[in-house]
Design a protein around this motif. Structure first.
Motif, short mmCIF file in Angstrom:
data_model
loop_
_atom_site.label_atom_id
_atom_site.label_comp_id
_atom_site.label_asym_id
_atom_site.label_seq_id
_atom_site.Cartn_x
_atom_site.Cartn_y
_atom_site.Cartn_z
N GLU A 27 0.81 -1.22 0.00
CA GLU A 27 0.00 0.00 0.00
C GLU A 27 0.85 1.27 0.00
OE1 GLU A 27 -3.35 0.36 -0.30
OE2 GLU A 27 -3.37 -1.79 -0.67
N ASN A 28 2.01 1.23 0.61
CA ASN A 28 2.84 2.43 0.77
C ASN A 28 4.03 2.50 -0.16
OD1 ASN A 28 1.55 3.91 3.10
ND2 ASN A 28 1.73 1.85 3.91
N LEU A 29 4.16 1.53 -1.03
CA LEU A 29 5.23 1.54 -2.01
C LEU A 29 5.06 2.75 -2.92
CD1 LEU A 29 7.61 -0.35 -2.87
CD2 LEU A 29 6.05 -1.32 -4.55
N PRO A 30 6.08 3.59 -3.08
CA PRO A 30 5.91 4.78 -3.92
C PRO A 30 5.80 4.46 -5.42
CG PRO A 30 8.16 4.67 -3.10
CD PRO A 30 7.40 3.55 -2.45
N ASP A 31 6.27 3.30 -5.83
CA ASP A 31 6.16 2.89 -7.23
C ASP A 31 4.81 2.23 -7.46
OD1 ASP A 31 8.73 3.73 -7.84
OD2 ASP A 31 9.62 1.77 -7.43
N PRO A 32 4.24 2.43 -8.65
CA PRO A 32 3.00 1.73 -8.98
C PRO A 32 3.21 0.22 -8.91
CG PRO A 32 3.43 3.47 -10.56
CD PRO A 32 4.66 3.35 -9.72
N ALA A 33 2.31 -0.47 -8.22
CA ALA A 33 2.42 -1.92 -8.08
C ALA A 33 1.04 -2.54 -8.23
CB ALA A 33 3.04 -2.29 -6.74
N VAL A 34 1.03 -3.73 -8.81
CA VAL A 34 -0.23 -4.44 -9.04
C VAL A 34 0.01 -5.94 -8.82
CG1 VAL A 34 0.21 -4.67 -11.53
CG2 VAL A 34 -2.13 -4.67 -10.70
N GLU A 35 -0.98 -6.60 -8.27
CA GLU A 35 -0.93 -8.06 -8.12
C GLU A 35 -1.96 -8.63 -9.09
OE1 GLU A 35 -1.74 -11.61 -4.86
OE2 GLU A 35 -2.30 -9.55 -4.38
N TYR A 36 -1.58 -9.68 -9.80
CA TYR A 36 -2.51 -10.23 -10.79
C TYR A 36 -2.30 -11.72 -10.99
CZ TYR A 36 1.57 -9.43 -13.84
OH TYR A 36 2.83 -9.41 -14.38
N ASP A 37 -3.36 -12.36 -11.52
CA ASP A 37 -3.32 -13.76 -11.96
C ASP A 37 -3.16 -13.73 -13.46
OD1 ASP A 37 -3.97 -14.87 -9.46
OD2 ASP A 37 -6.11 -14.65 -9.84
N VAL A 38 -2.51 -14.74 -14.00
CA VAL A 38 -2.45 -14.88 -15.45
C VAL A 38 -3.27 -16.10 -15.82
CG1 VAL A 38 -0.99 -15.26 -17.45
CG2 VAL A 38 -0.22 -13.75 -15.63
N ASP A 39 -4.29 -15.89 -16.61
CA ASP A 39 -5.16 -16.97 -17.06
C ASP A 39 -4.34 -17.90 -17.95
OD1 ASP A 39 -6.93 -18.40 -18.98
OD2 ASP A 39 -8.50 -17.37 -17.83
N PRO A 40 -4.24 -19.19 -17.59
CA PRO A 40 -3.39 -20.11 -18.36
C PRO A 40 -3.87 -20.32 -19.80
CG PRO A 40 -4.57 -21.29 -16.61
CD PRO A 40 -4.89 -19.84 -16.46
N LEU A 41 -5.15 -20.16 -20.06
CA LEU A 41 -5.67 -20.39 -21.41
C LEU A 41 -5.49 -19.18 -22.30
CD1 LEU A 41 -8.95 -22.31 -20.53
CD2 LEU A 41 -6.75 -23.25 -21.28
N SER A 42 -5.89 -18.02 -21.82
CA SER A 42 -5.83 -16.82 -22.65
C SER A 42 -4.53 -16.05 -22.49
CB SER A 42 -7.00 -15.88 -22.32
OG SER A 42 -6.84 -15.34 -21.02
N GLY A 43 -3.83 -16.27 -21.38
CA GLY A 43 -2.62 -15.50 -21.11
C GLY A 43 -2.92 -14.11 -20.59
N GLU A 44 -4.19 -13.81 -20.34
CA GLU A 44 -4.62 -12.49 -19.87
C GLU A 44 -4.30 -12.33 -18.38
OE1 GLU A 44 -5.55 -8.94 -20.22
OE2 GLU A 44 -6.53 -9.98 -21.87
N ALA A 45 -3.73 -11.18 -18.03
CA ALA A 45 -3.44 -10.85 -16.63
C ALA A 45 -4.67 -10.17 -16.03
CB ALA A 45 -2.23 -9.93 -16.56
N VAL A 46 -5.18 -10.74 -14.94
CA VAL A 46 -6.38 -10.20 -14.28
C VAL A 46 -5.97 -9.64 -12.92
CG1 VAL A 46 -8.68 -10.74 -13.41
CG2 VAL A 46 -7.83 -11.88 -15.47
N VAL A 47 -6.31 -8.38 -12.68
CA VAL A 47 -5.87 -7.66 -11.48
C VAL A 47 -6.58 -8.18 -10.24
CG1 VAL A 47 -5.79 -5.39 -10.36
CG2 VAL A 47 -5.31 -5.61 -12.81
N ARG A 48 -5.80 -8.48 -9.21
CA ARG A 48 -6.32 -8.88 -7.90
C ARG A 48 -6.25 -7.71 -6.92
NH1 ARG A 48 -7.40 -13.76 -6.55
NH2 ARG A 48 -6.74 -13.44 -4.40
N SER A 49 -5.21 -6.89 -7.04
CA SER A 49 -5.09 -5.70 -6.20
C SER A 49 -4.13 -4.72 -6.86
CB SER A 49 -4.63 -6.06 -4.78
OG SER A 49 -3.35 -6.65 -4.80
N ALA A 50 -4.32 -3.45 -6.53
CA ALA A 50 -3.47 -2.39 -7.08
C ALA A 50 -3.23 -1.38 -5.97
CB ALA A 50 -4.16 -1.72 -8.26
N ASN A 51 -2.01 -0.89 -5.87
CA ASN A 51 -1.73 0.08 -4.81
C ASN A 51 -2.14 1.48 -5.27
OD1 ASN A 51 0.40 0.92 -6.46
ND2 ASN A 51 1.97 0.70 -4.89
N PRO A 52 -2.22 2.43 -4.34
CA PRO A 52 -2.63 3.79 -4.71
C PRO A 52 -1.72 4.44 -5.76
CG PRO A 52 -2.76 3.51 -2.33
CD PRO A 52 -2.11 2.28 -2.89
#
Length: 166
Positions: A27-52
């Motif tokens: 939450e306090n990391l000054p750099d933009p950060a995002v946590e995501y899953d990558v769908d094994p079939l499509s390869g699409e990254a789906v966001v689980r959380s994003a910092n401010p």
């Protein structure tokens, strides 16, 4: 039984402390950060959380970001060779690359670092974007600046040498 419960309670308390520390860091990391899953079939990254910082840098509403494909939030992620897609392939893998992405104010250069891990029988990744736009601009400026005086110095040196050795 008492010892097992005590050990279980201690382990849970330790896990909560670790989770709180990780959450605070994220939450306090000054750099933009995002946590995501990558769908094994499509390869699409789906966001689980994003910092401010991520939401501010890419002008994204946090509630809209959760569950959304990362490619809808950040341009360039849909490319097949995008490092964001590569980061979520194998657990324990670290991907690092310079990427140009459309930010809230302008197109910017980021050093992307993706760290993948396994959770809930899925591969997930943290993506951290460090803005290096100003550093890249400064490097280009210094390269141009270093090329400019060389011909002038060479001409002056040639004239001086011609005077000394006619």
């Amino acid at each position: 039984v008492v010892t097992d419960r005590s050990a279980l309670r201690d382990a849970r308390a330790e896990l909560e402390t670790e989770r709180d520390r990780l959450t605070y860091l994220f939450e306090n990391l000054p750099d933009p950060a995002v946590e995501y899953d990558v769908d094994p079939l499509s390869g699409e990254a789906v966001v689980r959380s994003a910092n401010p910082a991520f939401c501010e840098a890419f002008d994204v509403d946090r509630t809209r970001a959760l569950g959304a494909p990362l490619s809808e939030l950040v341009t360039g992620v849909a490319d097949e060779d995008a490092p964001e897609r590569l980061a979520g392939v194998a657990p324990g893998e670290v991907v690092s690359a310079e990427v140009d992405r459309e930010a809230a104010d302008e197109r910017r250069t980021f050093l992307f670092r993706g760290v993948s891990f396994r959770a809930d029988d899925r591969v997930r990744a943290f993506g951290i974007y460090t803005d290096i736009t100003d550093r890249k601009r400064r490097e280009r400026y210094l390269q141009v600046l270093s090329r400019v005086p060389r011909p002038n110095l060479r001409n002056d040196l040639n004239r001086a040498l011609a005077l000394v050795h006619p």
